[in-house]
Design an enzyme around this catalytic site. Structure first.
Site, mmCIF file in Angstrom:
data_model
loop_
_atom_site.group_PDB
_atom_site.id
_atom_site.type_symbol
_atom_site.label_atom_id
_atom_site.label_comp_id
_atom_site.label_asym_id
_atom_site.label_seq_id
_atom_site.Cartn_x
_atom_site.Cartn_y
_atom_site.Cartn_z
ATOM 1 N N GLU A 1 -5.992 -5.096 8.323
ATOM 2 C CA GLU A 1 -4.940 -4.236 8.602
ATOM 3 C C GLU A 1 -4.895 -3.762 10.302
ATOM 4 O O GLU A 1 -5.224 -3.858 11.096
ATOM 5 C CB GLU A 1 -5.893 -2.781 7.671
ATOM 6 C CG GLU A 1 -5.975 -2.325 7.168
ATOM 7 C CD GLU A 1 -6.366 -1.390 6.780
ATOM 8 O OE1 GLU A 1 -5.589 -0.255 5.522
ATOM 9 O OE2 GLU A 1 -7.692 -0.937 7.353
ATOM 10 N N GLU B 1 -7.702 2.676 -3.534
ATOM 11 C CA GLU B 1 -8.513 2.433 -2.435
ATOM 12 C C GLU B 1 -9.605 3.650 -1.742
ATOM 13 O O GLU B 1 -9.171 4.987 -2.039
ATOM 14 C CB GLU B 1 -7.918 2.152 -0.740
ATOM 15 C CG GLU B 1 -7.112 0.733 -1.273
ATOM 16 C CD GLU B 1 -5.814 0.743 0.423
ATOM 17 O OE1 GLU B 1 -6.411 1.975 1.152
ATOM 18 O OE2 GLU B 1 -5.160 -0.058 -0.112
ATOM 19 N N ASP C 1 -11.794 0.878 2.346
ATOM 20 C CA ASP C 1 -10.762 1.034 3.227
ATOM 21 C C ASP C 1 -11.670 1.236 4.215
ATOM 22 O O ASP C 1 -12.632 1.696 4.673
ATOM 23 C CB ASP C 1 -9.838 2.285 3.180
ATOM 24 C CG ASP C 1 -8.246 2.069 3.368
ATOM 25 O OD1 ASP C 1 -7.937 1.267 5.043
ATOM 26 O OD2 ASP C 1 -7.737 3.274 3.995
ATOM 27 N N GLU D 1 1.095 -1.017 -0.081
ATOM 28 C CA GLU D 1 -0.006 0.311 0.305
ATOM 29 C C GLU D 1 1.390 0.970 -0.343
ATOM 30 O O GLU D 1 1.987 1.489 0.993
ATOM 31 C CB GLU D 1 -1.290 -0.127 1.610
ATOM 32 C CG GLU D 1 -1.555 1.010 1.433
ATOM 33 C CD GLU D 1 -2.923 1.482 2.382
ATOM 34 O OE1 GLU D 1 -3.182 2.752 2.385
ATOM 35 O OE2 GLU D 1 -2.695 0.306 3.460
ATOM 36 N N ASN E 1 -4.771 5.257 -2.317
ATOM 37 C CA ASN E 1 -6.253 5.755 -2.018
ATOM 38 C C ASN E 1 -5.928 7.415 -2.911
ATOM 39 O O ASN E 1 -5.479 7.767 -2.581
ATOM 40 C CB ASN E 1 -5.952 6.278 -0.228
ATOM 41 C CG ASN E 1 -5.402 5.230 0.919
ATOM 42 O OD1 ASN E 1 -6.055 4.626 0.783
ATOM 43 N ND2 ASN E 1 -4.055 4.741 0.986
#
Length: 782
Positions: free
Chosen positions: A714, A626, A656, A535, A594
């Site tokens: 996560e 995301e 997310d 990520e 993101n």
């Protein structure tokens, strides 16, 4: 409810019959009267005129004309005209019968004029009706002067003229003017009123002719004028039998640039003045003549003076109303934003008494948009008016209250010490805490946030500063769950200055491309031993502000409108560096980036992403975008279409922070997701809360029921958490246990130095034994 004519009433055939029958009757009666004016011709004339008067008096009520009390005057006038006509033709020829007939005509004329005046007032309003009466009075006096002149130019004593026959033309002028006002002010113009206007205009001409003929001693020709009177009655009968008469008292007035409004309304006044001047140019013959003419001129002057005073008063009222509309809010009646600034500046320009300061309180209604959506704008306006009244009652006497914006109000008043400031805040809370009834069965509790600023105002400055500080305090208050009233102080000032400096520095960092990207690994496979990808996380280190976390600068970017520029910068840098990682470590890895809702609303965002992956040489299948749970959108909104287009292009799409906020069954169904990332707040409870494992198991089943195969947990920080997640069947994990966010350069350097393949990445990330290893100490990172 609007009254409409029936289709049959609007057909040309019916209208033609409605006009043809009266024309034929009028022609037949005229022929009979010409053949025998003293016998059966006079009887037929009386019968025809009487029939018309009955129709005029009765038919509007048959059609349902409203209001009845006004139309009752028309019926009364016709009821008086009918015996007057009979007495005129059937009664014996004597002075007494003539007087009775004239008296009935006079009272009937007055009732007829009253009917027109009241209808004018109903259509145009009382003020317009009063002004029209004064305007036409001037024209009436001028008309009378002309008639008096015509009577005086002959060798006859004007005192011998019948007083009754002098009054009739004057009433006619008033009737004509009222009919003109009504006819020209309704939209659309009604056919019935055009016939009424024609009838009273013709009758005015007949009465004037009757007066002149009597003044000149030509009584023998007056009998033929009765055919004209019968014709005017027939025109009135045509008018009242038209279906549009039902709407005569219900049609609202319209702004009309014609004779009924504007400068051309002075036509009536100018007509009276011109006629008076013409009559004064003719020399008089008797003292009586001169006396009457002098009185009429005096009346005309008084009328003109009164009209001028009415015009000045009307202009003053219009100016006051216009000024009020300009300076006050139409919903609450309070000062609007512009007028408030002007008034506040005037107050600040005056020197305050020693020890006094000005306090500004900005009050905001919570959830006002939701209230409008639930109860409608009418109830929303009602809520605002109730709150405005409460604030005005509390502060209107010793302060100033204004509506500052949609659901914001401002209160300004003088304060002394800090205790008086606290009392002011308490009064604000007390004023807005009263529940507002929305309907007979519901009462809405109002919650508000307030920002207060107190300042030393000097003449010529300081107003904008105090208002800005109050706005800033309001923003701070709205961000709090409790203590929703914030006073601007040194601490808040320091925080705002820091945020302002941070915003300027972030703007410069984006423009100069000084932001960086760190990559946190995502693992999958047996015991999560295989690297699936990373990520990409934004990083910012400022020379003056130091290292700032995304939790600090991402919300700031959203508030300042920099989020799209920030997101585009990070996306391009992440793709460029991921391309290097992919080339060095293999093609079976991916990257998650993101994106914000604001980016998805950009029209060119998809094209920009496609261009970036093309330039960097990264396939769309290796990129996952995301989005957060806060992206709650309708099915037909632009973000949904954009996300579906990305999925069609081959990109992955991840939700997310699942489990922290807004996501629901509807969200999972609407969004074209390929992956869901379980938030760290659920994962961190594994091993500590015995219910946590069951809750995560439920989340896994829920996500899979929507055929979403990609799931990542996560915030995994301990071996126990990783073991439990493996037992629960979670396919992938991410967290400090498996690697910290690391710059791409360090990952590549470690790979080159150790030449141990992808496994070395884990060592660089700090998960193997050593001083940098993360153990079950509860340390967490981003």
């Amino acid at each position: 409810m609007e009254l409409r004519e029936s289709p049959r009433a609007r057909t040309p055939g019916v209208n033609a019959i409605r006009i043809a029958v009266p024309v034929c009757v009028t022609g037949l009666t005229s022929w009979a009267y010409a053949r025998d004016p003293a016998g059966w011709g006079a009887a037929l004339l009386t019968l025809t005129a009487g029939g018309c008067l009955v129709v005029v008096g009765v038919w509007p009520h048959v059609l349902g004309a409203r209001p009845r009390r006004i139309w009752g005057l028309l019926t009364l006038s016709q009821a008086l005209f009918l015996p007057a006509v009979v007495a005129m033709f059937v009664g014996p020829e004597s002075a007494r019968w003539s007087l009775v007939s004239n008296l009935l005509f006079l009272v009937g004329y007055i009732a007829f004029m009253g009917w027109l005046v009241l209808l004018n007032a109903g259509v145009n309003g009382r003020a317009v009706a009063l002004r029209s009466c004064v305007d036409t009075l001037a024209a009436t006096v001028g008309m009378f002067l002309v008639l008096w002149t015509c009577a005086g130019v002959v060798d006859r004593d004007v005192a011998g003229v019948s007083a009754m026959n002098v009054v009739f033309p004057l009433i006619d002028v008033v009737a004509v003017s009222q009919a003109v006002y009504v006819t020209m002010r309704v939209e659309p113009q009604l056919p019935a009123w055009r016939w009424v206007l024609g009838a009273v205009s013709f009758q005015t001409f007949l009465d004037a002719a009757f007066f002149v003929m009597e003044a000149q001693g030509r009584e023998h020709g007056q009998s033929w004028l009765w055919l004209g009177y019968m014709t005017s009655y027939m025109m009135l009968a045509v008018a009242v039998t038209h279906p549009s008469v039902r709407r005569s008292g219900a049609v609202p007035a319209r702004p009309c640039p014609g004779i009924a409004s504007g400068p051309t309304r002075a036509v009536f006044v100018l007509l009276g003045v011109v006629l008076a001047i013409v009559s004064l140019m003719v020399p008089g013959h008797t003292d009586t003549y001169e006396l009457v003419r002098s009185l009429l001129v005096a009346v005309l002057l008084l009328t003109l003076f009164g009209r001028v005073m009415m015009s000045l008063s009307q202009a003053s009222i219009a100016e006051a109303r216009s000024r009020h509309r300009t300076t006050h809010d139409p919903v609450t009646g309070l000062l609007n934003r512009t007028a408030f600034h002007e008034a506040f500046t005037r107050v600040a320009d005056r020197h305050l008494a020693p020890g006094l300061r000005l306090a500004a309180v900005v009050v905001d209604v919570d959830g006002f948009q939701r209230f409008n959506d639930t109860w409608g704008h009418r109830e929303g306006d009602r809520l605002l008016r109730g709150l405005a009244r409460a604030l005005d009652r509390a502060f209107g006497g010793d302060g100033m209250v204004a509506r500052y914006g949609g659901d914001e109000f401002v209160v300004v008043r003088t304060v002394g010490d800090d205790a008086s400031v606290r009392r002011l805040v308490g009064r604000v809370h007390e004023a807005v805490a009263t529940p507002v009834p929305v309907s007979s069965r519901h009462v809405e509790e109002i919650s508000t946030a307030a920002g207060v600023a107190v300042g030393e105002i000097v003449p010529g400055g300081g107003v904008e500063t105090v208002l800005q500080q109050a706005d800033a305090a309001l923003v701070e208050a709205k961000s709090r769950a409790k203590d929703r009233c914030v006073v601007y102080d040194d601490e808040l000032d320091a925080r705002l200055r820091h945020r302002s400096a941070m915003a300027e520095a972030l703007r410069a960092a984006i423009a100069e491309d000084r932001l960086s990207v760190a990559f946190q690994p995502i693992h999958t496979g047996p015991r999560f031993s295989r690297l699936r990808g990373w990520e990409a996380l934004a990083r910012w280190e400022d020379p003056e502000l130091g290292v700032l976390t995304p939790a600090e600068f991402v919300p700031l970017a959203e508030e300042t409108g920099l989020i799209c520029d920030l997101g585009d910068t990070i996306l391009r840098r992440a793709l460029a560096e991921f391309a290097l990682l992919r080339a060095r470590l293999g093609d079976d890895v991916s990257v998650s980036i993101n994106v914000s809702p604001a980016q998805l609303h950009q029209t060119g965002f998809r094209a920009s992403v496609l261009e970036a992956v093309s330039v960097c040489g990264v396939p769309a299948s290796a990129v996952q975008l995301e989005i957060t749970e806060s992206l709650l959108v309708d099915e037909d909104s632009p973000p949904i279409a954009t996300l579906e287009a990305f999925r069609a292009d081959g990109f992955g799409l991840a939700l997310d922070d699942f489990g922290t906020g807004y996501a629901s069954f509807t969200t999972l169904r609407r969004l074209p997701l390929s992956c869901v990332k379980i938030d760290r707040s659920l994962v961190s409870r594994l091993g500590e809360d015995r219910d946590a494992a069951g809750q995560i198991r439920a989340v896994l089943h829920l996500v899979r029921s929507f055929h979403i195969g990609g799931i990542v947990a996560e915030g995994v920080e301990t071996e126990e958490q990783a073991e439990l997640l493996a037992q629960l069947g979670c396919p992938a994990v991410q967290g400090w246990l498996f690697g910290r966010p690391t710059p791409a350069a360090q990952i590549l350097a470690a790979a080159d130095a150790e030449a141990q393949g992808i496994a070395s990445v884990r060592a660089v990330a700090g998960v193997t034994a050593g001083k940098d290893a993360v153990t079950a100490t509860g340390r967490r990172g981003d």
